[in-house]
Design a protein around this motif. Structure first.
Motif, mmCIF file in Angstrom:
data_model
loop_
_atom_site.group_PDB
_atom_site.id
_atom_site.type_symbol
_atom_site.label_atom_id
_atom_site.label_comp_id
_atom_site.label_asym_id
_atom_site.label_seq_id
_atom_site.Cartn_x
_atom_site.Cartn_y
_atom_site.Cartn_z
ATOM 1 N N GLY A 183 -61.587 -19.177 -71.814
ATOM 2 C CA GLY A 183 -62.014 -19.216 -70.461
ATOM 3 C C GLY A 183 -63.081 -20.326 -70.001
ATOM 4 O O GLY A 183 -63.403 -21.020 -70.984
ATOM 5 N N TRP A 184 -63.660 -20.260 -68.848
ATOM 6 C CA TRP A 184 -64.527 -21.209 -68.356
ATOM 7 C C TRP A 184 -64.061 -22.520 -68.532
ATOM 8 O O TRP A 184 -63.301 -22.991 -67.792
ATOM 9 C CB TRP A 184 -65.851 -20.995 -69.168
ATOM 10 C CG TRP A 184 -67.015 -21.653 -68.670
ATOM 11 C CD1 TRP A 184 -66.942 -22.292 -67.414
ATOM 12 C CD2 TRP A 184 -67.941 -22.206 -69.358
ATOM 13 N NE1 TRP A 184 -68.181 -23.084 -67.124
ATOM 14 C CE2 TRP A 184 -68.938 -22.945 -68.156
ATOM 15 C CE3 TRP A 184 -68.734 -21.813 -70.543
ATOM 16 C CZ2 TRP A 184 -70.167 -23.598 -68.647
ATOM 17 C CZ3 TRP A 184 -69.859 -22.374 -70.842
ATOM 18 C CH2 TRP A 184 -70.669 -23.148 -69.917
ATOM 19 N N GLU B 120 -58.728 -17.102 -65.866
ATOM 20 C CA GLU B 120 -59.897 -17.326 -66.633
ATOM 21 C C GLU B 120 -60.650 -18.686 -66.004
ATOM 22 O O GLU B 120 -61.898 -18.852 -65.955
ATOM 23 C CB GLU B 120 -59.687 -17.612 -67.888
ATOM 24 C CG GLU B 120 -59.417 -16.186 -68.898
ATOM 25 C CD GLU B 120 -60.492 -14.993 -68.634
ATOM 26 O OE1 GLU B 120 -61.898 -15.521 -68.772
ATOM 27 O OE2 GLU B 120 -60.353 -13.907 -68.689
ATOM 28 N N ILE C 241 -62.415 -18.261 -62.195
ATOM 29 C CA ILE C 241 -63.704 -17.618 -62.199
ATOM 30 C C ILE C 241 -64.841 -18.470 -62.003
ATOM 31 O O ILE C 241 -64.891 -19.668 -62.354
ATOM 32 C CB ILE C 241 -63.770 -16.764 -63.443
ATOM 33 C CG1 ILE C 241 -62.903 -15.763 -63.798
ATOM 34 C CG2 ILE C 241 -65.379 -16.075 -63.360
ATOM 35 C CD1 ILE C 241 -63.019 -14.891 -65.117
ATOM 36 N N TYR D 81 -70.613 -17.425 -63.386
ATOM 37 C CA TYR D 81 -70.560 -16.461 -64.132
ATOM 38 C C TYR D 81 -70.454 -16.636 -65.711
ATOM 39 O O TYR D 81 -70.338 -15.843 -66.389
ATOM 40 C CB TYR D 81 -69.419 -15.595 -63.525
ATOM 41 C CG TYR D 81 -69.551 -15.053 -62.051
ATOM 42 C CD1 TYR D 81 -70.581 -14.980 -61.434
ATOM 43 C CD2 TYR D 81 -68.319 -14.479 -61.565
ATOM 44 C CE1 TYR D 81 -71.099 -14.462 -60.071
ATOM 45 C CE2 TYR D 81 -68.575 -14.076 -60.147
ATOM 46 C CZ TYR D 81 -69.569 -14.175 -59.359
ATOM 47 O OH TYR D 81 -69.945 -13.564 -58.462
ATOM 48 N N GLY E 128 -67.906 -13.282 -66.174
ATOM 49 C CA GLY E 128 -67.337 -14.120 -66.272
ATOM 50 C C GLY E 128 -66.077 -13.962 -67.190
ATOM 51 O O GLY E 128 -65.519 -14.997 -67.853
ATOM 52 N N ARG E 129 -65.508 -13.112 -66.902
ATOM 53 C CA ARG E 129 -64.168 -12.675 -67.680
ATOM 54 C C ARG E 129 -63.224 -11.820 -66.840
ATOM 55 O O ARG E 129 -63.971 -11.177 -65.717
ATOM 56 C CB ARG E 129 -64.443 -12.023 -68.963
ATOM 57 C CG ARG E 129 -65.316 -10.562 -68.848
ATOM 58 C CD ARG E 129 -65.274 -10.041 -70.184
ATOM 59 N NE ARG E 129 -66.233 -8.801 -70.225
ATOM 60 C CZ ARG E 129 -67.449 -8.832 -70.903
ATOM 61 N NH1 ARG E 129 -67.995 -9.833 -71.037
ATOM 62 N NH2 ARG E 129 -68.124 -7.523 -70.804
ATOM 63 N N GLY E 130 -62.190 -11.646 -66.801
ATOM 64 C CA GLY E 130 -61.232 -10.838 -66.216
ATOM 65 C C GLY E 130 -61.735 -9.507 -66.190
ATOM 66 O O GLY E 130 -62.034 -8.917 -67.262
ATOM 67 N N GLN F 36 -59.196 -14.487 -58.292
ATOM 68 C CA GLN F 36 -59.418 -14.941 -59.697
ATOM 69 C C GLN F 36 -61.139 -15.410 -59.789
ATOM 70 O O GLN F 36 -61.771 -15.135 -60.707
ATOM 71 C CB GLN F 36 -58.965 -16.258 -60.049
ATOM 72 C CG GLN F 36 -57.300 -16.039 -60.311
ATOM 73 C CD GLN F 36 -56.354 -17.090 -60.428
ATOM 74 O OE1 GLN F 36 -56.988 -18.289 -60.091
ATOM 75 N NE2 GLN F 36 -55.049 -17.048 -60.525
ATOM 76 N N GLY G 199 -63.770 -12.716 -61.008
ATOM 77 C CA GLY G 199 -64.252 -12.406 -62.662
ATOM 78 C C GLY G 199 -64.430 -11.046 -62.494
ATOM 79 O O GLY G 199 -63.431 -10.101 -61.956
#
Length: 493
Positions: free
Chosen positions: A234-235, A266, A269, A273, A279-281, A454, A457
């Motif tokens: 992610g990120w 991902e 987001i 976050y 900062g995740r689903g 999305q 997050g």
């Protein structure tokens, strides 16, 4: 902000970064790790899980939470604290020994499953699966704290729901799905199947092309091969995998689109976050809504398949898919096949419902692991009218149980339900979407989903997020209406 609040968020940021590293170890194991390194990797994963469990249960978290609540300035702070508190409570209920052992055993189990699947040898895997099931029962009992064990495991993937609620949704869906399937299988109109050989190089080139069409950010991602396709990260680093079967290019193409949906969530987001609980689903149901809407409502639409047929002709010299309408029918051909990941939209949820029932019985002790292959085969024959021909097409086909993901399967069908709701709302807002999809431009859909779903997050709970995005509470009706309209037209019902 108080020192306690700032210290808590700084501590959490390091924990999130370490968890991200653990995820990268899993990605490496399933893509490029040398086969002979499995034992070493299991020790590495177990060691890292020991560190993570110590951090997630650190008594200072409780102390920081006691003072931090008074300093929350907005809804984002309050939600972050609520998620940290939830994770702290759950992690504190699981003994460190158990968390470490689950990490070690499931790391080894994935490789054992892959070899057993390749050899069609369930007996090579079932003893390991028995160990995984026992560990997950123990974990579920610790998390449940006197409540339902399966619900406690489910809460890792779809918070604020229960097996009873999911079973009620499935019971409401099943009659219309079965009726539609029976009508289709009895129809005179039958789209033709794709035939031919499609070399790996061309399939991977095509897969990269469709990922680009959906706006996948190659500066923050990559595409690799895996036994069972998945996405990771992610990120600034969200990777996808696919697989290649040279007689079935749709396997590669639609696995790629599916995983790009996960990765896009991902990557979409809000970067503010990053490395925080937001900062995740928010849940795997919402995550699957993104992968499934990319794969199906968008990727299998008449408009997009019209564009894809041209790309297929460019990629493969002997491609004979017919005109765009014929190719659309071929892509969406209904067939009671063995493999969930290759299932058409009509049968897919029936696959998930079967696994949901089987894994609930495994966790409850109503079904033993040694009886699982027989139970699988009997249930598949009953639900699909086809006898399983070999274990790789049956009980060995999915990776999930080997890595301990009990409670994950029902989120696939929840994702389809959420995707149906999102598709209805998105098309009302984007009346020209099909014209863009016909040009191979799925970006407008990605941008709509990024804004509505999305970027948030884990800020909102799953159902609240879907309701905010669509203006209506989640319901299976939009999905079922979509399926009946689409396949009624395709099969002249």
């Amino acid at each position: 902000m108080s020192d306690g609040f700032d210290q808590l968020l700084a501590f959490q940021r390091t924990t999130e970064a370490l968890a991200s590293i653990a995820g990268r170890l899993d990605w490496d194991r399933e893509t490029v790790m040398p086969k002979g390194a499995a034992e070493q990797r299991s020790e590495e994963v177990a060691a890292l899980e020991t560190v993570l469990h110590e951090r997630r249960t650190d008594p200072r978290i409780g102390e920081w939470l006691d003072v931090a609540a008074d300093y929350a300035e907005d809804a984002e702070d309050e939600r972050s604290l609520a998620l940290i508190a939830r994770d702290y409570t759950r992690a504190s209920r699981v003994p460190a020994r158990l968390a470490t052992e689950i990490a070690r055993v499931t790391s080894l189990a994935q490789g054992i499953w892959a070899e057993a699947r390749a050899k069609d040898a369930p007996d090579d895997f079932l003893p390991t699966l028995s160990e995984v099931v026992m560990l997950k029962r123990e974990q579920g009992a610790a998390l449940a704290d006197g409540g339902d064990v399966y619900d406690a495991l489910l809460d890792d993937y779809e918070p604020e729901t229960s097996a009873t609620e999911i079973a009620a949704i499935f019971d409401a869906m099943r009659p219309r799905l079965v009726a539609l399937r029976e009508a289709i299988l009895g129809a005179e109109t039958v789209p033709r199947a794709l035939s031919g050989t499609f070399p790996q190089e061309g399939q991977l080139r095509l897969a990269r092309g469709v990922a680009t069409a959906f706006g996948y950010d190659w500066t923050r991602g990559r595409l690799d091969l895996a036994v069972h396709p998945f996405s990771s990260g992610g990120w600034q680093d969200a990777r996808v995998t696919t697989r290649v079967v040279e007689t079935d290019p749709f396997n590669c193409v639609y696995s790629t689109i599916h995983e790009v949906g996960h990765a896009s969530y991902e990557l979409g987001i809000d970067p503010d976050y990053a490395l925080t609980p937001l900062g995740r689903g928010v849940s795997m149901g919402v995550h699957e809504s993104q992968s499934r809407i990319y794969e199906n409502q968008l990727g299998r639409s008449r408009a997009f398949t019209g564009w894809l047929s041209g790309r297929m002709a460019d990629a493969f010299d002997d491609f004979a898919g017919g005109d765009a309408d014929a190719f659309y029918g071929t892509v969406n051909r209904v067939n009671p096949g063995y493999i969930r990941t290759e299932a058409d939209e009509v049968h897919y949820n029936l696959h998930v419902m079967m696994r949901f029932d089987l894994e609930r019985d495994l966790i409850a002790g109503r079904l033993s692991v040694e009886d699982l292959p027989e139970a699988w085969n009997a249930r598949f024959l009953r639900d699909f009218g086809v006898a399983v021909d070999r274990p790789a097409n049956g009980v060995l086909q999915d990776v999930h149980w080997s890595v301990g993901l009990f409670g994950y399967f029902p989120t696939y069908a929840l994702g389809n339900v959420y995707a149906g709701c999102l598709d209805r709302a998105m098309r009302a807002d984007l009346p020209d979407l099909d014209a863009e999809l016909a040009r191979g431009k799925a970006h407008p859909a990605t941008e709509w989903l990024r804004e509505r779903v999305q970027r948030h997050g884990a800020l909102l709970p799953p159902r609240e997020l879907i309701e905010a995005a669509t203006g209506a509470a989640p319901s299976p009706e939009p999905l079922l209406d979509y399926l009946e309209d689409k396949f009624g037209d395709l099969y002249a019902l």
